[in-house]
Structure formats: structure tokens, C-alpha cells
Design an enzyme around this catalytic site. Structure first.
Site, mmCIF file in Angstrom:
data_model
loop_
_atom_site.group_PDB
_atom_site.id
_atom_site.type_symbol
_atom_site.label_atom_id
_atom_site.label_comp_id
_atom_site.label_asym_id
_atom_site.label_seq_id
_atom_site.Cartn_x
_atom_site.Cartn_y
_atom_site.Cartn_z
ATOM 1 C CE LYS A 146 6.301 1.833 -0.848
ATOM 2 N NZ LYS A 146 5.071 1.644 -1.660
ATOM 3 C CB THR A 156 2.365 3.148 1.001
ATOM 4 O OG1 THR A 156 3.166 3.703 -0.038
ATOM 5 C CG2 THR A 156 2.020 1.735 0.619
#
Length: 335
Positions: A193, A250
């Protein structure tokens, strides 16, 4: 576990290590925070504030701070929060100091660049045989955890009893670990991620729109899942906190070091200039090449991660790389 995990050591004096130390303290643990930089240790010990990495958050007197790894010897469990590319080195230094059987909980998110090893593999190689290793991952901005805002994480451990003991030791009303036994899947989600967040930052910096960012998040999740499955992880893990949860956070906020770095790239700034003014590590910069190398070894298709690696490490231009992604052949949706 035959005894409670009362004394918790946290290795890493950055924002995330400090936040986790505060979380452990709120959970009622006797907490020791180790930092590498003497100036940071002094500031936290005397001024009771981590001004370099987490300014504005007061540190209670009950939080013990040290620059001496030897003090970890009295801890019942250690949270390893050193940057991913340094985790093996730090673990090797602290390994002979640990209490026998004390678990090490890896809280760094990344894949080792040279070996393509997951953090659990890199850390285990530096620890005495039989040392339990667990993973803590999930959608966490350090500043919010430090302030005691509600947060949920994945705590992955192959040993069910130890996993439950760690949840009991670290969990509180506002810091809520959810237990898993998928150590592999929880690590892949947390590592990849960061790379995808850089891609979403480029979308932001290039003003390509929210549709493009949503597409990157969704197709990025497919890339994460393919890699996790190839390594023996489970698809359902990637639908949880350490996968979809962390990815969404994120890739949706410039609080993210990785997304803000990508945004700066998208605005035309050079990577070297961006890194030169930052103290905190954006793990995705180093993980991009490691992910691409690991994917190639396993025969896993990861075009978005490949594009980020090309921009960061192989001199590819932003516009030509974006055009390459948009020109890929149409395909069915799925992993």
C-alpha cells in the site's frame, strides 16, 4: 502464555514508535521506548516531547525513554518499529539482549530490498531460534494514535495463545487490535500500500481526478491480493484492516508520507529534492523496487507498482508512464 506481557519495549523513536509507546502505556503496560538518536532521547526524557517527529504531543512521566538497547532485556515483548530496510540490522543488535521467549512484534511495513524478504523473514533470521514473531499492521496515522483517537489494527500471529496475549497487552478502548493468523497476508498489504500511495499521490499532484484515484486503489488492491496469494496469504485478509483499511487510509490523505511524496512528484519536483528536506522515511520509495523484484520472481503481474518503480528508480517520465498504464489492453475484472 504462562505469564502476562506487562513490560513492553518499543524500538524506534520516530513518530510511529512514539505513538505505539503511548498506546501501550494507555493499555496499562510498563513501557520503555528506545531511540537511536541521542538528541531525540534527551528531548523526550527532559522536555517530555518528541519535537523532531511528533511535536505537540506531551509524553507522560510514566513513559521511560532510553538510548541503551541493553534495557530491552527486562521486557516481556518488544515492538520493532525501525524502518523496514534497517529492521534486520537492529534485530541482530538486540537479539542477544532479549528475554528468552519474549515475542518480537514487527510494526514496520516493507519488503527487504536486497533479499525480497518479508519483515517476519528478515527479523526471524536475526533472532534466536524459536523466538516468536508477530505482525502489527493496519490503517494508522501516528499523530492520531498518539492523541488517543480511535484506531483499529490487525495483530497477526501464528500462535493463537500468544496472539490473544498480545491483544490483551496492547488493546484499549481507543486502540483495538483484531487478531489474525495470516502473518503473510497482513505484511503484504502493509508493504504494497505504501507503493500504491505514491501512485495516488502522483494522481493528486497531476490533478487527474478522484475517479483515477479510486481506480488506482481498486486495481492496486488486486495487485496486493495477487502477490499475497502467491506467497501463501489469504484473500480475505486483504479485505480487512491490514489490506483494504490501510490502503484506503494511505491513498486518501496527504497526511500519508508516501502519498504526499507522490503528490510532490506529480507537481514536478525531483525525488532527491523531496527526500532532502524530510526526516521521516517514506517506506514506499524503497519497497517499490523490492515489490517489483519479488513479483517478477513469482510471476505476478503488478503494473501499478511497476510504474511507480520505473518513476522512482529507472528514470521514467511521469506522463509517459501514466500513458503506458492507460494504454494497457482491456481485461476482465478480478485478481
Amino acid at each position: 502464555m504462562s505469564s502476562p506481557l506487562h513490560r513492553i519495549g518499543v524500538v524506534g523513536g520516530g513518530a510511529w514508535g512514539t505513538a505505539l509507546a503511548l498506546a501501550a502505556l494507555r493499555a496499562g503496560r510498563d513501557t520503555l521506548l528506545w531511540a537511536r538518536e541521542p538528541a531525540v532521547v534527551e528531548a523526550m526524557g527532559i522536555r517530555r516531547e518528541n519535537r523532531d517527529y511528533l511535536p505537540g504531543v506531551p509524553l507522560p512521566d510514566a513513559l521511560r525513554v532510553t538510548g541503551d538497547l541493553v534495557e530491552l532485556g527486562g521486557c516481556d515483548a518488544v515492538l520493532l518499529v525501525s524502518p523496514a530496510q534497517h529492521a534486520r540490522t537492529v534485530t541482530a543488535r538486540m537479539a542477544p539482549l532479549l528475554k528468552p521467549g519474549a515475542p518480537v512484534v514487527v510494526c514496520a511495513k516493507g519488503i527487504e530490498l536486497d533479499s525480497h524478504a518479508l519483515m517476519s523473514e528478515a527479523v526471524a533470521a536475526s533472532l534466536p531460534g524459536g523466538t516468536p514473531v508477530a505482525i502489527l499492521s493496519g490503517p494508522t496515522f501516528a499523530a492520531e494514535v498518539a492523541r488517543g483517537l480511535p484506531t483499529a489494527v490487525t495483530l497477526a500471529c501464528a500462535d493463537e495463545e500468544l496472539g490473544a496475549a498480545l491483544v490483551a497487552a496492547l488493546g484499549s478502548r481507543t486502540f483495538r487490535p483484531y487478531r489474525s493468523d495470516d502473518v503473510v497476508g497482513s505484511q503484504v498489504g502493509g508493504a504494497v500500500k505504501n507503493v500504491l500511495a505514491i501512485a495516488c499521490g502522483v494522481v493528486e499532484g497531476r490533478r487527474l481526478g478522484d475517479n483515477a484515484r479510486a481506480a488506482l486503489i481498486t486495481r492496486g488492491l488486486a495487485e496486493i491480493t495477487r502477490l499475497a496469494l502467491a506467497l501463501g496469504g489469504r484473500a480475505e485478509t486483504l479485505m480487512g484492516l491490514s489490506g483494504l483499511g490501510d490502503l484506503t487510509l494511505t491513498c486518501s490523505s496527504l497526511q500519508s508520507r508516501n502519498m504526499s511524496l507522490g503528490a510532490a512528484l506529480g507537481e514536478g519536483k525531483a525525488l532527491a529534492d523531496i527526500l532532502a528536506v524530510r526526516r521521516s522515511v517514506a517506506e514506499g520509495v524503497y519497497t517499490a523496487a523490492a515489490v517489483v523484484g519479488l513479483a517478477a520472481k513469482l510471476g505476478v503481474d503488478m503494473p501499478i507498482c511497476g510504474a511507480v518503480d520505473a518513476i522512482l528508480n529507472r528514470g521514467a517520465g511521469l506522463d509517459e508512464t501514466i500513458e503506458g498504464l492507460l494504454s494497457r489492453p482491456f481485461r476482465g475484472e478480478g485478481f
